[in-house]
Design an enzyme around this catalytic site. Structure first.
Site, short mmCIF file in Angstrom:
data_model
loop_
_atom_site.label_atom_id
_atom_site.label_comp_id
_atom_site.label_asym_id
_atom_site.label_seq_id
_atom_site.Cartn_x
_atom_site.Cartn_y
_atom_site.Cartn_z
N THR C 126 0.99 -1.01 -0.22
CA THR C 126 0.37 0.26 0.05
C THR C 126 1.22 1.12 -0.11
O THR C 126 2.10 1.13 0.84
CB THR C 126 -1.02 -0.32 1.10
OG1 THR C 126 -1.38 1.14 1.27
CG2 THR C 126 -0.36 -0.32 2.16
N ASP C 128 0.17 3.64 1.44
CA ASP C 128 -0.70 4.67 2.82
C ASP C 128 0.21 4.15 3.40
O ASP C 128 0.87 4.87 5.11
CB ASP C 128 -1.55 4.20 2.90
CG ASP C 128 -2.62 5.00 1.98
OD1 ASP C 128 -2.15 5.53 1.35
OD2 ASP C 128 -3.45 4.74 2.05
N ARG C 172 -6.22 8.05 3.49
CA ARG C 172 -7.46 8.13 4.18
C ARG C 172 -7.49 8.09 6.28
O ARG C 172 -8.24 9.29 6.41
CB ARG C 172 -8.38 7.44 3.50
CG ARG C 172 -8.91 7.64 2.39
CD ARG C 172 -10.56 6.19 2.28
NE ARG C 172 -9.75 5.83 1.82
CZ ARG C 172 -10.30 3.62 2.25
NH1 ARG C 172 -11.61 4.56 2.27
NH2 ARG C 172 -9.60 2.78 1.62
N GLU C 223 -5.64 13.42 2.63
CA GLU C 223 -7.10 13.42 2.14
C GLU C 223 -7.64 12.93 3.14
O GLU C 223 -9.43 13.24 3.28
CB GLU C 223 -7.16 12.49 1.25
CG GLU C 223 -6.51 10.94 1.33
CD GLU C 223 -7.41 9.84 0.15
OE1 GLU C 223 -6.24 9.02 0.08
OE2 GLU C 223 -8.48 10.29 -0.16
N ARG C 267 -4.06 28.36 -2.95
CA ARG C 267 -4.60 27.87 -4.33
C ARG C 267 -4.27 26.41 -4.22
O ARG C 267 -3.14 26.22 -2.77
CB ARG C 267 -3.35 27.58 -5.31
CG ARG C 267 -3.41 28.86 -5.81
CD ARG C 267 -5.02 29.47 -6.56
NE ARG C 267 -4.92 30.91 -6.77
CZ ARG C 267 -4.73 31.40 -7.93
NH1 ARG C 267 -5.05 30.93 -9.29
NH2 ARG C 267 -4.97 33.19 -8.16
N HIS C 273 -4.16 10.54 -8.66
CA HIS C 273 -3.54 9.24 -8.87
C HIS C 273 -2.60 9.11 -9.48
O HIS C 273 -1.86 7.79 -9.09
CB HIS C 273 -4.72 8.75 -10.15
CG HIS C 273 -5.63 8.46 -9.63
ND1 HIS C 273 -7.43 8.98 -9.16
CD2 HIS C 273 -6.72 7.02 -8.91
CE1 HIS C 273 -7.90 8.60 -8.81
NE2 HIS C 273 -7.82 7.15 -8.99
N VAL C 274 -1.98 10.11 -9.78
CA VAL C 274 -0.51 10.14 -9.97
C VAL C 274 0.51 9.44 -8.91
O VAL C 274 1.63 9.08 -9.07
CB VAL C 274 0.65 11.86 -10.70
CG1 VAL C 274 0.08 11.72 -11.51
CG2 VAL C 274 -0.23 12.76 -9.55
N GLN C 275 0.38 9.31 -7.89
CA GLN C 275 0.79 9.07 -6.95
C GLN C 275 1.18 7.52 -6.46
O GLN C 275 1.47 6.96 -5.92
CB GLN C 275 0.48 9.44 -6.06
CG GLN C 275 0.84 11.09 -4.92
CD GLN C 275 -0.56 11.39 -3.63
OE1 GLN C 275 0.02 11.68 -2.75
NE2 GLN C 275 -1.77 11.66 -4.21
N ARG C 276 -0.19 6.97 -7.75
CA ARG C 276 -0.01 5.07 -7.23
C ARG C 276 0.26 4.70 -8.77
O ARG C 276 0.02 3.68 -8.55
CB ARG C 276 -0.99 4.86 -6.18
CG ARG C 276 -2.21 5.21 -7.16
CD ARG C 276 -3.51 4.58 -7.43
NE ARG C 276 -4.15 4.85 -5.63
CZ ARG C 276 -4.08 3.77 -4.26
NH1 ARG C 276 -2.98 2.75 -4.77
NH2 ARG C 276 -4.39 4.35 -3.70
#
Lengths: 343, 343, 343, 343
Positions: C126, C128, C172, C223, C267, C273-276
């Site tokens: 993962t 994460d 998460r 997130e 901003r 998704h580029v992280q995964r």
């Protein structure tokens, strides 16, 4: 000679590299003194500046951002804007002003020059590559590289999950980044402002591809891409205080339509500000260095109202007013390349 | 139509991207069948080939190397080389031959075309960027990026240890990589084949810089850079079986001379083959895709003996024989940029 | 021996590298045959699989994604899920099942193992890094590298425009990516799920920094970060069909609050998704290779119900059930490092 | 409190990140004043130093090199070395000395501490990862990443040309970089100092692979790898003024032997100094920040003679004298992973 420099508009990789090149040749070759106005035209209007020398610029070649700061302020925003520019030029003794910026910043330079308020030479900066009469603006190659790296990464997620990935990249009026990154990243479809898209044709192309056994697709969408009239709803993007649209509108909308029409799991990625910051690519560093050297040369030749431009593999000069007269669209031949891959 | 493709000469990022573009447009747009000859001209001479289709090329856009293999074999190495090429073209039914290569491979293509043995279209490949009549060959931008990243890293070692770092990059006959990477990497000095160097002036420039309080320098040397006659000894490089010089000679020699003349601790890094492998840059992927599309278009227009070329921001065609007639040197204006930084 | 492998859950860099390692040692050292179930537990339940061998896995070490596909399907979603797993194991002759996945996929593995339906060995995957009893899950280092590179680029935009940039990264339930990327990227503040934040304190810290003359700030937000109760509104994130929250909620909300409370232009960038996806980092490739080798070794030692784990610089084994019993939070000592920089 | 810091030994990515972390927590949390000695122990011996503060270190987190300079000078090189260290500590009022370095620099720290000349806390720095009692030294992860990227690029050249590519990486006494980069890069064989190699077995393994139809191989060689006695000639490496071997000896020799024994075209790439410069990886930046915070904490707890160490996913402290007592070899289990891939 005393020469002023400013950087205006959005952040762009290579701004420091241009300043560094100007300062080096100015100081070492011409014996000039160079001053940098702070925060774009704001610094000229307010008379805020700093002295620049070779030591000051040391180590900045690979560094993103601009040591001078930037803003979207323009003399046109003030009743006495032009007069204040003139006053600053006189007060600082700057005999020339090198304006490094995109369409907005350079257009202001045209106004200042035509009003006789300063001797202006322009350098075309924008990650969007939309300035006319030059084949390349600096920052563009870096932005394309960043967008392509992101698309490379999204491919595996698309493939592992049988998904459609929509990637929104910068490009409000033209689709240079989208077209280059779309081709380089092997996108299935690329949507650009120059060619309004038919969302039904988009959905159909993806479905056709899936029926051929390819269950993953990448769709690159320029932030300024728009549907053909009557084919889909797209609320106008929210406009921020600088007249810039908030990102993500069209990407979200296209993703939602694709998912609704095809039934495929569809996700959106909005690349945003990562495209315009950080260290410039090698090509951009060369381009910036060349532009900076050429700009200070133009100053010493007194070629006022000119812009340095990259044409035919060399640096030449064009009229600044002509360069900003209209945005440069994507070459139709190149957009055809993007389309050739996934007909 | 049946179309043959070959890749010849040294490994170069983007070869697969060109093949992929040719195959996609050939199959999807023109309904052609495409065959790939194996290991460059060797495959044509021996009749070794493989069928290529869109599925075969899937996933190869970002992948370095060439699915077809490569070699430096040329029909000229065989008495009956041209006849064997003709025989293979007939035996395979290939009506056209797209030759992807550098000066050697393309020159062989001229010979084959002029002898009427095959309908040839050329695509200019070389990390050295030395093919004439095109502003860019593919692979060059990637090589410059790799060399610049290495120089970026060497800076900190130079600075931490007060050292002179000599970096030898590729470029046997011309100094494009050296000049671009030298500018992009902020090199103190850049030595290229086009301008024989005076080693005493090199040493003196470094000493002068050190006297100004800058104790670290980067000197970029193209492998083909040579001293002015009589200024320093440099044994001819050892030549390997392919007529290529073993790397490292001039870098080592220049480093030794600098250390001897200045007394500064001086180290050499020879970048070597890492410059020519691996994934192509975004720009190279676009260029390769465009070249591939343009090459198959040229085939269908029957423009034999042509080479696709990048000129003025667009793809055009030139005569292949003209393109290889002489190597393209570095623009003097650009080399002046390299010199402007550390006068 | 006949061994089954599956990859489940979200895309993660290094999945192929684990499979490749398993297959290589299984085939070359143990003489096993290996089958890969398709799309995670879905393939086990449906009996969909493919034979895997060394040739099949060639070239996959650096490639992101998974050749086996993945899904979030679990036997628990079916009344007869466990029975179908048992049936597939019998039908295929697979004597062991290596389960590569995160908390959800591995928990399903515990259920299958405890029901005696398959001999399970787990591999912790993962981005994460939230699996217990292992210091590292694969994919995490790559994700941190991608997030850090993005933050590096956002710095220059923040500085050029005197802006606050909020960056939402994945996480998460835990804030490992946020904490590592926040420290590595030099973030001003880092907000993680483990410590509910006080938005007023966030705004005050930024204002204090600006009063010290630093007008640009980076705020990294996981997130799953949540405000202390009663301090700010945050609507619950929209949940997609896989039970995953749509990204962007907390980042947007935090940015809006900061802008409202401080008046600074703020901003948000949602990395998404580029992280995964994409190629794994060198460390992840080593970790994956080591995990794969260790997993097939565990199979041959019959250590069922175990999970390979990275502890103390070596690979060891823990009980899978213990590993998924609770999520691993960020080390308080490390989060203190993040806070030490901008007190 | 007044605290001194020095960086010694070879350049290493992350030195600035450690200094920055020390200075930030020292100034902001403890209210210390920090001085940096220049050029490693040389600065302590000569009394050369600079004041360090948060502003001074701004922007240095991602920057390679060291703002303090470095050297391989040691108090042991002077008869009165220890006395001069003591004198400088007294003259500057520094009550503690944080020594950031590898085996040589830290060993000098042990001597200074044991002589009572300064209150020493050590931080383990070396790209070689060979310091004992810590799982990771900073700089190592970055070096592995650079070497892996180079190997990735060499693969395509090896495959396009059917070549054996020998890559020499750093590692005089231990093979951590070689083992990690060899696994991560998918090397066919990896030769490390810990296990003398049999060149005939190396050649035979490559030939066996080629007979299986794989005509390209990558062999990673640590600079300190040595043949089993009697199996091949290898002249002792030339030693430079710092007691360091000139690079390239073993790589060249191994390549020559492979070519001679197998007949395959074999090339060598010596990665050299690019492995030790430039921006640190995200992991190294975290590790450096954590080490720096922990080191200043150790100072304030008066834990003299300690070294901060990374163990079990957390920072702890060990005795500096124990840490440098012997070099840490590669884990046999990990080296087995390297061997498992190409048995």
């Amino acid at each position: 000679m005393r020469v002023g420099v400013l950087t205006g508009g959005g952040d762009c990789p290579g701004l420091n590299a241009v300043i560094r090149a100007i300062v080096r040749k100015a100081e070492r070759h011409y014996g000039d003194s160079v001053i940098g106005f702070l925060d774009g035209w704001h610094g000229v209007i307010e008379g805020n500046f700093t002295e620049l020398d070779v030591n000051h610029m040391r180590g900045t070649l690979p560094r993103g951002g601009t040591v001078l700061g930037t803003s979207r302020v323009s003399p046109r925003m003030f009743d006495d804007g032009i007069d204040r520019v003139r006053a600053t030029m006189e007060a600082t003794g700057a005999e020339a002003l090198i304006v490094i910026g995109g369409e907005g910043t350079l257009s202001a330079g045209v106004g200042v020059f035509e009003a006789g308020a300063a001797n202006v030479v322009g350098v075309p900066k924008t990650i969007d590559n939309d300035i006319g009469l030059t084949e390349l603006t600096f920052g563009f190659d870096t932005a394309v590289g960043i967008a392509t790296a992101a698309i490379d990464r999204l491919h595996t997620t698309a493939e592992s999950h049988d998904r459609v990935m929509v990637v929104e990249v910068m490009g409000r009026h033209v689709g240079h980044i989208a077209t280059w990154a779309g081709i380089a990243g092997g996108a299935t479809l690329t949507l650009i402002p120059e060619e309004p898209f038919d969302i039904e044709a988009v959905a159909e192309a993806i479905s056709r591809r899936h029926r051929r056994g390819r269950w993953a697709s990448i769709v690159v969408v320029a932030e300024g891409a728009r549907p053909k009239e009557g084919t889909m709803e797209l609320s106008e993007p929210e406009i921020d205080q600088f007249g810039h649209s908030r990102l993500g509108g069209v990407g979200q909308a296209v993703a939602a339509e694709i998912e609704a029409r095809t039934g495929y799991d569809t996700r959106v990625t909005v690349l945003g500000h990562v495209q315009r910051g950080g260290t410039p690519s090698a090509l951009d560093r060369v381009l910036c260095s060349w532009y900076g050297i050429a700009a200070i040369d133009a100053v010493h030749e007194g070629d006022w109202g000119s812009m340095v431009a990259f044409r035919g593999g060399e640096i030449s000069r064009v009229r600044l007013a002509d360069a900003v007269a209209q945005l440069k669209p994507v070459s139709p031949a190149l957009y055809d390349v993007a389309r050739a891959f996934f007909p």
